[in-house]
Structure formats: C-alpha cells, structure tokens
Design a protein around this motif. Sequence first.
Motif, PDB file in Angstrom:
ATOM      1  N   PHE A 202       0.122 -27.131  18.743  1.00  0.00           N
ATOM      2  CA  PHE A 202      -0.752 -26.459  19.706  1.00  0.00           C
ATOM      3  C   PHE A 202      -0.783 -27.234  21.027  1.00  0.00           C
ATOM      4  O   PHE A 202      -1.814 -27.381  21.666  1.00  0.00           O
ATOM      5  N   GLN A 304      -4.197 -18.080  18.705  1.00  0.00           N
ATOM      6  CA  GLN A 304      -4.315 -17.438  17.403  1.00  0.00           C
ATOM      7  C   GLN A 304      -5.297 -16.259  17.421  1.00  0.00           C
ATOM      8  O   GLN A 304      -5.604 -15.691  16.377  1.00  0.00           O
ATOM      9  N   ASN A 305      -5.800 -15.940  18.636  1.00  0.00           N
ATOM     10  CA  ASN A 305      -6.776 -14.849  18.783  1.00  0.00           C
ATOM     11  C   ASN A 305      -8.006 -15.068  17.895  1.00  0.00           C
ATOM     12  O   ASN A 305      -8.536 -14.125  17.305  1.00  0.00           O
ATOM     13  N   LEU A 306      -8.438 -16.308  17.830  1.00  0.00           N
ATOM     14  CA  LEU A 306      -9.639 -16.644  17.060  1.00  0.00           C
ATOM     15  C   LEU A 306     -10.793 -16.866  18.033  1.00  0.00           C
ATOM     16  O   LEU A 306     -10.745 -17.755  18.877  1.00  0.00           O
ATOM     17  N   ARG A 319     -11.455 -24.614  12.803  1.00  0.00           N
ATOM     18  CA  ARG A 319     -10.002 -24.473  12.873  1.00  0.00           C
ATOM     19  C   ARG A 319      -9.410 -25.359  13.957  1.00  0.00           C
ATOM     20  O   ARG A 319      -8.220 -25.705  13.905  1.00  0.00           O
ATOM     21  N   ASP A 323      -6.517 -27.062  11.911  1.00  0.00           N
ATOM     22  CA  ASP A 323      -5.186 -26.612  12.314  1.00  0.00           C
ATOM     23  C   ASP A 323      -4.371 -27.714  12.978  1.00  0.00           C
ATOM     24  O   ASP A 323      -3.160 -27.580  13.139  1.00  0.00           O
TER      25      ASP A 323
END
Length: 468
Positions: A202, A304-306, A319, A323
């Motif tokens: 990321f 991640q569209n979170l 996350r 993550d």
Amino acid sequence: MATAGSGVVEDPYHLTPEGVKEPPEGWIGSLRYFGPGLILSASIVGSGELIATTTLGAQAGFAILWIVIFSTLVKVAVQIELARWTISTGQPALTGYNKVPPRFGPIGWVNVLWVVMALSKVLQIGGIVGGVAVAFSVLIPIGGDPLGFRSILVWTVLVAAGSIALLYSNRYGLIERGAVLLVGVFTFVTIAIAFGLPFTPFGYGVGDLASGLSFQIPAGALGAAIAMFGITGVGADEITFYTYWCVEKGYARWVGPNDGSEEWARRARGWVSVMYKDAFLSWVVYTFGTLAFFIMGAAVLNPQNLVPEGNEMITTLSRMYTDTLGEWASVGFLIGAIAVLGSTLWAAIPSWSRMFTNLLATVGLLDWQDTTSRLRCIRAFTVILPTVWGAAYLFIQAPVIMVQIGGVMTGVFLLAVVVCVWYLRRTEIDPRLYGGTPFNALLVLSSLAIALLGVYSILSVFNLLPSA
C-alpha cells in the motif's frame, strides 16, 4: 483545588496578590508548567484524527491532504488569543462569550449558539463512547457476537460508568498523564506505519502527496471535509475549554489581579509566553497524528473502497494495521483505539462539565466564585454527561455520522468564537500584552479563513450554494 506546583489548597479562579509567581524563562524552565496543551492533545487525537480524518482519507484519497494541513494550522492563533484574555483576566471562555452583545436577558447570543453546539456534541461524543465500547466489544465480546447489541450495550454502560468513577473524585492529573502516555505511544506507532507504507503493497509516493496539495475537493467529499475542518486540530470546543485548563494550571493566578503596574504586565507576558510554548507543543503532537491517520486512510482504505461506517467502523479502521502488518496487529490496534478514543472521552468529561457549570453561572443559576458550589455542579455533570452520551450512542449506533454532525456544528460555532476573540481583545485585553506583528498578522489570516469556511459550512448545511 490545588494549583500545579503547590501543596496549598487554593482556587485558581480567585486572583490574589498572594498567589503571584514569577514566570520561568526559556523552554527548559517552562516544561514543568506545561499541561493545558497536553489535555488538548488527549482530546484532539481521537474523534477527529482516528475517525473523521481517516474516514476522509478513505473517501477522497490523497486529494484533500491540503485541508488536513490547513485545518490543524489555521485555528491556533484564535486559541492563543482567547487564552491570552483568560490569563490576563482569570476568567474562562463562557464568561467572556456572555459579554458580547446583543444579549437575550441574562444570556448572550454567543452562548445561545454554544448551547446549540453542545447539543450537537451529544452526538459527537456519543459516537466516541460508542467507538470505545465497540473496540472493547471486539476485543472482549460478551455473548459471542462482538458487534451484537447485548455486547455493545454492556460495554457502553461499563465505559460510561468507568469514566464517571475515574473522574468523579476529580483526580484528573493521573487520568491526564495516563491518557497522554497512551496517546503518545499510539500516535508514534501510527506515524511509523504511515511513513513505512511506501515499503508495503500500500505504498504511496511524492506524486500522491503532491496531488493532495492541489486545493481541490472531489465530488462527494464536501460534507466529510467540512466536518473534518470543524473537528481536526483545535475545534471551537477545544479552543473554549483550553481557557479553563489555563486557569486551573495556575497561569492566571500566578499573574495575579491587574493592578495596572509594569510588574503585572511583565508577569503576564511571561506566563503568556509559557502558554505559547504549551500550545505549540500541542500543535506539533496533533498535527503529526492527523497527517498519519489521513495518509493511512488514503493509502490503505481508499484503494480497497473501505469506508468506516456504523458499528463496523472499528473493524474497518483496524484494516489499516492488519493489511500492512498482519492479523496479529488487530489486538494492538484495538488497545490503541481504546487509548485514543478513551483519552478523548476522559478529557471531554471534565472539560464539558466545567463549561456547562460556567454556563449556569453566566445566567445567574450559580455563583462561579463559590468554590464549593462550582465543584458540586461539576461533579453532577460528570455523572450526567457520560450517561447522556452513552444513551445517545445506543439509540443511534452510527459513530462516524455522529462524529461528523458534531464536526459541522463545531465549524459553524468557530465563527462566533472569532467574533468573541476580537471583541474581548478590543475591550478587555491590556494592549501591553498584544502579540507582535507576525502573530497579529496570523490572527487576522486565521480569522478570515475561519470566517470564510464557517460561512461556506452554513450555506452548505442549508443547501444555499449555487449548483454547478
């Protein structure tokens, strides 16, 4: 009530010639007199940084990085100027707010707006209570389902009751030191992860950071941006309650009553200088914390569209850690989230208890100078407020939305705070205590920026902006 650095039981709101103390010189001498800014940091690094800023990063990516930086910087001058008035007069913010005309009977228009903001804060701080309860529930679920109503209900009650028990006896120094320590550790880890993200899947680069300095707001992120401006950095509520902690630390008492002498002015300038350093240290802490949380939301959650929502807010935010570090990091995140959100809650309870008590005094229902009555009322609010906030969360159970609503109203109230600061500066601050030219220029710029954002917030809330 004992003043800092003294074993004598004194009321810091009573200014007497016997209470004066010479101010220290330089940073080293001033360190032991810091405190109000640390309480501020404990309050700020919570709802704004962990929830609103991270949510904004998740929604908009790096595009609004400039608002994060702007929101932490622009309000500091207003905070300092109001604290300057407090140190020179010994009076807390709501007493000053009530002096600004016009008035409606015993209450001024600014305090009427403060009441409106306080009602919205029931939602915001209720969201913080809920965030702590959910973190505890995920860490130690009751009944098997960590996000089930039974588990969250039990933990909400325990969080509210535990906060009351810790703060009712007024042993706030211990709570402050523990909260600041936990926030410091958690923020340090978060900053380390944020700057370490380029070495993970990321990663982000200079281009991402540069894109966030383009002074644009992507479609769909306006509401979150406005809420974040109101919450991150010092909000109107933190600017307000900072004055109470400046008094209770002892700054105003050590300056003493204004007898017009040059000795008084010299002492006042000295303690105002200590306050400058205290505020600067606080700004450094919450600015780096804010940037770290935003970068993590933009780099980890946005791709991640979170987006943190509802009771899943805590698990979504975790996350950012799992993550990048692995599942083992979830427990550490939950403990850290409890520390950060809990420190905000535990700083908010005594601060809001003092402000509500001061409000009652301004309308004549309480004698603020009566130490016994004031402390009795503060303790009553120490019980009432966590109970109301916890009930608000259980009724709504949407921590992110609750926090953002409070943030928008905080941004609107900032307009009134700016008006008060300039009115009190003109009418009550001794001109010998005015800041230098650079500070005064910053105060003007800060006031204009807050005014423009406040007007923009009002127009947005009432849908008065022209459509594109």
